[in-house]
Scaffold this active site. Structure first.
Site, mmCIF file in Angstrom:
data_model
loop_
_atom_site.group_PDB
_atom_site.id
_atom_site.type_symbol
_atom_site.label_atom_id
_atom_site.label_comp_id
_atom_site.label_asym_id
_atom_site.label_seq_id
_atom_site.Cartn_x
_atom_site.Cartn_y
_atom_site.Cartn_z
ATOM 1 N N ARG A 21 16.723 5.580 -44.393
ATOM 2 C CA ARG A 21 15.825 6.662 -43.972
ATOM 3 C C ARG A 21 16.551 7.701 -43.125
ATOM 4 O O ARG A 21 16.365 8.905 -43.315
ATOM 5 C CB ARG A 21 14.622 6.098 -43.215
ATOM 6 C CG ARG A 21 13.697 5.270 -44.094
ATOM 7 C CD ARG A 21 12.608 4.592 -43.289
ATOM 8 N NE ARG A 21 13.208 3.712 -42.295
ATOM 9 C CZ ARG A 21 12.686 3.433 -41.107
ATOM 10 N NH1 ARG A 21 11.534 3.959 -40.742
ATOM 11 N NH2 ARG A 21 13.290 2.620 -40.282
ATOM 12 N N ASN A 39 9.546 2.941 -44.332
ATOM 13 C CA ASN A 39 9.675 1.601 -44.884
ATOM 14 C C ASN A 39 8.302 1.093 -45.283
ATOM 15 O O ASN A 39 7.312 1.353 -44.596
ATOM 16 C CB ASN A 39 10.276 0.642 -43.855
ATOM 17 C CG ASN A 39 11.759 0.836 -43.654
ATOM 18 O OD1 ASN A 39 12.447 1.396 -44.496
ATOM 19 N ND2 ASN A 39 12.266 0.364 -42.528
#
Length: 91
Positions: A21, A39
């Site tokens: 990320r 997530n």
């Protein structure tokens, strides 16, 4: 003029705990793409990204590989209508 659009991607494999990320955010900012990455409980990463079509293509190509320590098994993509986001956030 390049068309602006958004995409939603789901990335599975070894994609959590490998800076996926944060790396996506860094590249998105370089490409002037807005949106977010988060997530999911099932181990995948979900990415929602908006920007110029050519920049999204470059971003999607990267999402299919991910950062150095990631292993991407599957990366799905859905193109969506343009939404105006200001930044790219890690959720």
């Amino acid at each position: 003029m390049t068309k602006e659009l958004c995409m939603r991607c789901y990335i599975s494999g070894r994609v959590q705990g490998v800076w996926f990320r944060a790396s996506a955010k860094k590249l998105a900012e370089q490409l002037m793409i807005s949106g977010w990455a988060r997530n999911l409980a099932d181990g995948r990463v979900e990415v929602f990204a908006c920007g110029k079509e050519d920049k999204l293509e470059e971003f999607y190509t990267w999402l299919q590989k991910g950062p150095l320590n990631a292993r991407v098994d599957v990366c799905t993509r859905e193109n969506l209508p343009w939404e105006d986001y200001i930044s790219f956030d890690v959720l």
